[in-house]
Each structure stands twice: as structure tokens, then as C-alpha cells.
Design a protein around this motif. Structure first.
Motif, mmCIF file in Angstrom:
data_model
loop_
_atom_site.group_PDB
_atom_site.id
_atom_site.type_symbol
_atom_site.label_atom_id
_atom_site.label_comp_id
_atom_site.label_asym_id
_atom_site.label_seq_id
_atom_site.Cartn_x
_atom_site.Cartn_y
_atom_site.Cartn_z
ATOM 1 N N ILE A 1 0.832 -1.213 0.000
ATOM 2 C CA ILE A 1 0.000 0.000 0.000
ATOM 3 C C ILE A 1 0.869 1.267 0.000
ATOM 4 C CG2 ILE A 1 -0.286 0.185 2.527
ATOM 5 C CD1 ILE A 1 -2.903 0.877 -0.256
ATOM 6 N N SER B 1 -14.508 0.807 -2.222
ATOM 7 C CA SER B 1 -13.181 0.930 -1.604
ATOM 8 C C SER B 1 -12.625 2.336 -1.792
ATOM 9 C CB SER B 1 -12.209 -0.078 -2.218
ATOM 10 O OG SER B 1 -12.631 -1.385 -1.929
ATOM 11 N N GLY C 1 -6.371 -1.141 5.953
ATOM 12 C CA GLY C 1 -7.375 -1.282 7.004
ATOM 13 C C GLY C 1 -8.295 -0.094 7.163
ATOM 14 N N LEU D 1 -6.402 -0.646 -4.056
ATOM 15 C CA LEU D 1 -6.078 -1.985 -3.547
ATOM 16 C C LEU D 1 -7.357 -2.814 -3.404
ATOM 17 C CD1 LEU D 1 -4.275 -4.184 -2.559
ATOM 18 C CD2 LEU D 1 -3.961 -3.003 -0.413
ATOM 19 N N VAL E 1 -3.822 5.206 3.435
ATOM 20 C CA VAL E 1 -4.355 6.046 2.360
ATOM 21 C C VAL E 1 -5.018 7.304 2.916
ATOM 22 C CG1 VAL E 1 -6.106 6.058 0.522
ATOM 23 C CG2 VAL E 1 -4.642 4.052 0.857
HETATM 24 S S1 SF4 Z 1 -9.082 -0.014 -0.220
HETATM 25 FE FE1 SF4 Z 1 -7.881 -1.145 1.314
HETATM 26 S S2 SF4 Z 1 -5.850 -0.308 1.147
HETATM 27 FE FE2 SF4 Z 1 -7.233 1.128 0.130
HETATM 28 S S3 SF4 Z 1 -7.849 2.603 1.699
HETATM 29 FE FE3 SF4 Z 1 -9.350 0.963 1.777
HETATM 30 S S4 SF4 Z 1 -8.532 -0.444 3.332
HETATM 31 FE FE4 SF4 Z 1 -6.858 0.863 2.746
#
Ligand code: SF4
Ligand SMILES: Cc1cc2nc3c(=O)[nH]c(=O)nc-3n(C[C@H](O)[C@H](O)[C@H](O)COP(=O)(O)O)c2cc1C
Length: 514
Positions: A271, A489, A444, A493, A289
């Protein structure tokens, strides 16, 4: 002793892993025992990894290559007349006349394996710093315009137009701006960033310096993957040489413009390659992030406007400045302009770096360059774009390697990594692996990724086991889970994990139904 013969032995991490250091020592010791004098140059790799360690000897007729050379071959090679470029079973002749290399269109990687990465004069002798000299005569907006006109898009994965990103940073009316180079190279099967940093580090340094000049930055950072110690050493040497020669530091080439670069080692998590996570890590925090907006171009490193670009993107900038926007624009297809360093890996006979204009098909890459599988079994699939890229079945190997054509097939090009699998691959296991990878590497911060990936692994296990007659319901649930991860998301990722999963289900469904 006779006049020294120049011998190139790569110090590239790939070649080193195959014994290049032992080969280099054996050549020096063997030559000295025979009363022959050798000038050993440790170059980068030319990217023909199936021939590494690739030794090249400079003869009056040009460079003569031998490979793959083991330390145990050296005595026989010297006896056969290695230092004169004499015939031997391992002799490959002029490597540039080999079809594999001759058919490539190397712009970004033009100097790879040719120059001594520690020698700034060698870099300059091979066209280095022409781009920066041009940039120093132009107004910042004119440099940005050249990059925009060239059609260059980010090579780190998202393919965002570089010129637009630079323009946003240029437009910010503040004194402190940064250039942050993303050298995390987290994707499986990719190595072009590493090759460039080890084999031609000045290209990246020059690209960052041009970027700084274009947007008004005075500090740059290279966020380097911690697993790349050889790249760190090559970059450190090159940075000192550039400083010593006035290409970095105060008042670069008497232009009044000042800029310097530091290396920061990455934290070792996938990440941390995501740009906002990378900035967190650069600031000394855990790689998590950041919610966007604001974009890093407006509020990036230490809250200041920051250009975040990949190594290949930045190392391409000098080519555009030196040869012109139109020259670069003339390569490629559609909205994918220029060339892309494709990294061919996995179960393939001739793996390595293939730089070509966008538009080469998967078939051409896997068979013409790769020579098919290393195992000799039929190729069944390729995964393009890293661990979160889609799997393409052989029926789609006619797909051109360019952003839009891949996207039309629910795939992505990412950083240009292409991993080959033969017919022994179990695609249900690969789908499970993608979800497990996401679960392990998730930062996470958001639920679809953190929880969804773990539930996804359980679902694939249940589907494959066919337990309790629930397969149809579990397949529908997995589909819904992929929708949630894709749409919900916070970053790529979690958002891209559905690509390998869905493509495996779509093209290789039988593997889930055993
Ligand atoms: S998608 Fe996964 S890696 Fe990206 S911000 Fe959300 S928890 Fe974090
Ligand atoms: C999970 C994740 C991992 C990433 N890893 C990398 C990486 O290792 N290297 C990289 O250059 N970009 C990576 N990126 C893309 C960066 O976020 C960003 O788009 C890129 O560095 C911008 O540079 P470019 O415009 O030159 O491509 C990743 C993105 C995501 C979502």
C-alpha cells in the motif's frame, strides 16, 4: 601487460542473482593469470534476462556478447579468446543485432546495458542532459506544455496525463513545492523501475530536475522500495556525481535554479506504493491512504503542492524534452502515446524487458519475444498489471497492450508487468490468492477492502469445496462482494482486487467447479 580490454558485466540485481559477481571476479582473475589486462565495467542489464549474466567485450569490431555465462565457463571462454571476441558456444555476437532487441523501440530504456551507470560523462556522451539544457531555456509553462503535448501518461498504473498533473502543481501560488518519485514498484513481475535506477540512474535524476524546473519545486524525494539495495547504491552514487558536476544543488548549470534530491527507503508494504500512502510514509507515519480531495498536486508532501510520478514516467521526461513532444507523440496508438517498457515474467522461455510503442499484442509479446512457456506446456493465461490485474485467456491474446483496449476487456495495463502461466495453473487458487493478498496488504482504513477480502477468501474456499450445495448462492455472493469492493473501496487496492477474481471466474469457471 597489453592495453586493457573493456569488459561489461552487469551489476543489475537480476544478473547478480544469477551469479554476475562471481563471473566478474573470474574474468578479472583469469585474465590476470594469463597476463591480460581487463577494464571491468559494471553496467546495467539490457533486459535479456534469459541470457544473464551477459558479458560483453569491446573489440575493434564493436561489442561482442556472451551469455548466459557461469563462473565455471570463464576459463574455457578465456582460452577460446573471450577478450578478442572469438567464437564459443555462448557467443551471441553483437547483441543489438539480435531480433529480440533490434525490434524493440527503446526510448526510456535507450541506454540500459549500454552505459556505465556510475559515470556521468558516459551518460552525457549518450544524449544525457540534453533535455535539461532545453528545459533551462524554457519558461516553466512551456515545459509543462511539451509534456502535455507529448501525450505522456503516468506509467505507475493509473495512466493519468502527466502534463495535467504538472499544470495543477505549477498553478499553485506557493513557494514550497515538491517532486516525489514513486519508486516502490510493488507489482509482482515488474522490474522496469529497478532496471532504470540501477542501469541508468541519471535519467531519473534528470527527469526529476526537469519536473522541478517545470512546476517550481526545489526539493525532491525518491521513495525507494526497501528491497532494492542495489538501486539505492546506484542512485546515491549518481546523485553525488550530479551534485559534483552542477546538475543538482544550488544554481544548477548557472541557471539560477536550485533543486536537490534525497532518497528515502520505503516501509515494505504494497500500500505504500499508493501515492497518498507513500506521502504518509515519507512524512514518517504508517502508510495509510489519505482521503482525496485534496489531491497531492494541491496538498501533498508536508501539506505542499507535490508532483507524484513513477520512475518510468520521470525517466521518460528527458526524452520528450530532448527530442520534442511530436517525436514522442508519434509512437503508440489512440490515447496511449509513446512507448511502454513491458516486463515479461513468470513461466516464459525468454523473460525480460521489452520496450515497444503501445499496441503490441499479448500474442506478440508472449510468443515472439517470450518464446512461449518455459515448461514447454501450452500457455493458458497471462496476468497483466500486477497482483490486482486481470487474467486473460489465450482466446484474448490478440488484445493490444494499451490502456483503452485492455479496459474494454475489463483488464488494465498497470505498470506493464505481464506474468505467464501454463496449463498447470489452477485459476481458483489464483483468485483466492488475489483476495488473500488484498487481506494481507490492506491498510485497514475502509471496510469493503479490510473485511471484504477476508470474506472473499472464505467464499472462494466454500465454492471450490462445493459444500452444502451452496455453490450457486456463494457465486452470486462473491459477485456482489466484488461489486461492493469495486465501488466502495477508498483506493485501488480494494477497488482492483475484483479484476483478477472476476476474470478468473469469467474465463476459467471450471477451475472453481471441481
Ligand atoms: S481499499 Fe484497502 S488499502 Fe485502500 S484505503 Fe481501503 S482499506 Fe486501505
Ligand atoms: C494499491 C496501489 C499500489 C500502487 N503502487 C505503486 C507503485 O508501487 N509504484 C508506482 O509508481 N505507482 C503505484 N501506484 C500508483 C500511484 O498511486 C500513483 O498513481 C503513481 O505513483 C503516480 O505516478 P504516475 O502518474 O507517474 O504513474 C499504486 C496505486 C495503488 C492503488
Amino acid at each position: 601487460m597489453n592495453a586493457p580490454v573493456t569488459v561489461y558485466v552487469p551489476a543489475d540485481a537480476g544478473a547478480l542473482s544469477l551469479g554476475a559477481d562471481r563471473v566478474a571476479s573470474a574474468i578479472v582473475a583469469g585474465a590476470s593469470a594469463r597476463g591480460q589486462n581487463v577494464n571491468l565495467v559494471r553496467n546495467g542489464s539490457r533486459g535479456l534476462y534469459w541470457l544473464e549474466p551477459l558479458v560483453e567485450v569491446v573489440t575493434p569490431a564493436g561489442r561482442v556478447a556472451y551469455g548466459p555465462v557461469n563462473a565455471g565457463d570463464v576459463t574455457a571462454l578465456l582460452e577460446a579468446g573471450l577478450l578478442e571476441g572469438a567464437p564459443h558456444a555462448l557467443r551471441r555476437g553483437d547483441i543489438e543485432s539480435l531480433d529480440w532487441l533490434k525490434s524493440q523501440q527503446r526510448l526510456t530504456g535507450a541506454r540500459l546495458g549500454i552505459v556505465n551507470p556510475a559515470d556521468i560523462d558516459d551518460y552525457i556522451a549518450h544524449g544525457g542532459y540534453i533535455g535539461l539544457s532545453t528545459a533551462l531555456t524554457l519558461a516553466p509553462a512551456a515545459i509543462v506544455k511539451m509534456i502535455t503535448d507529448s501525450g505522456l501518461r503516468g506509467r505507475g498504473g493509473a495512466a493519468f496525463p502527466t502534463g495535467i498533473k504538472w499544470q495543477t502543481v505549477l498553478d499553485q501560488p506557493v513557494a514550497q513545492k515538491y517532486i516525489a518519485c514513486n519508486a516502490d514498484e510493488g507489482d509482482s513481475g515488474t522490474f522496469s523501475d529497478r532496471m532504470l535506477m540501477e542501469g541508468d540512474p541519471f535519467a531519473l535524476i534528470e527527469g526529476m530536475t526537469i519536473a522541478a524546473r517545470a512546476v517550481g519545486a526545489n526539493r525532491g524525494y525518491i521513495y525507494l522500495r526497501v528491497e532494492y539495495p542495489h538501486a539505492a547504491r546506484a542512485l546515491a552514487k549518481a546523485l553525488s556525481a550530479a551534485r559534483a558536476r552542477g546538475y543538482l544543488g544550488e544554481n544548477i548549470r548557472e541557471s539560477g535554479f536550485s533543486f536537490d534530491i534525497s532518497i528515502r527507503l520505503g516501509a515494505g508494504a504494497y500500500i505504500c506504493g499508493e501515492e497518498t500512502s507513500m506521502l504518509e510514509s515519507l512524512e514518517g507515519r504508517r502508510g495509510e491512504v489519505r482521503v482525496r480531495p485534496p489531491l497531492p498536486a494541491i496538498k501533498g508532501l508536508f501539506g505542499q503542492p507535490t508532483v507524484v510520478n513513477n520512475v518510468v514516467t520521470l525517466a521518460t521526461v528527458p526524452v520528450v524534452l530532448a527530442k520534442g513532444a511530436q517525436f514522442y507523440q508519434d509512437f503508440g496508438v489512440g490515447r496511449s502515446r509513446g512507448t511502454i517498457p513491458l516486463q515479461l515474467a513468470g513461466n516464459v522461455k525468454r523473460g525480460g524487458l521489452v520496450e515497444r510503442a503501445f499496441g503490441l499484442t499479448v500474442n506478440q509479446l508472449v510468443y515472439d519475444y517470450g518464446g512461449g512457456s518455459a515448461s514447454g506446456r501450452p500457455v493458458r493465461a497471462v496476468q497483466i498489471g500486477g497482483p490486482l490485474g486481470a487474467y486473460l485467456p489465450e482466446s484474448q491474446f490478440d488484445t493490444p497492450l494499451e490502456y483503452e483496449a485492455l479496459s474494454a476487456r475489463s483488464a488494465l495495463l498497470g505498470h506493464g508487468g505481464v506474468v505467464v502461466f501454463d496449463d498447470s495453473v489452477d485459476m481458483a487458487k489464483m483468485a483466492r490468492y488475489a483476495l488473500e493478498f488484498c487481506a494481507v496488504e490492506s491498510c485497514g482504513k475502509c471496510t469493503p477492502c479490510r473485511i471484504g477480502s477476508t470474506r472473499g477468501v472464505e467464499l472462494v474456499d466454500r465454492i471450490v469445496a462445493g459444500a452444502n450445495g451452496s455453490r450457486a448462492a456463494d457465486l452470486a455472493l462473491l459477485d456482489e462482494l466484488c461489486d461492493t469492493m469495486f465501488n466502495g473501496s477508498l483506493c485501488g487496492l480494494g477497488g482492483m482486487t475484483p479484476f483478477p477474481v472476476r476474470s478468473a471466474l469469467k474465463h476459467f469457471r471450471n477451475d472453481f467447479m471441481k
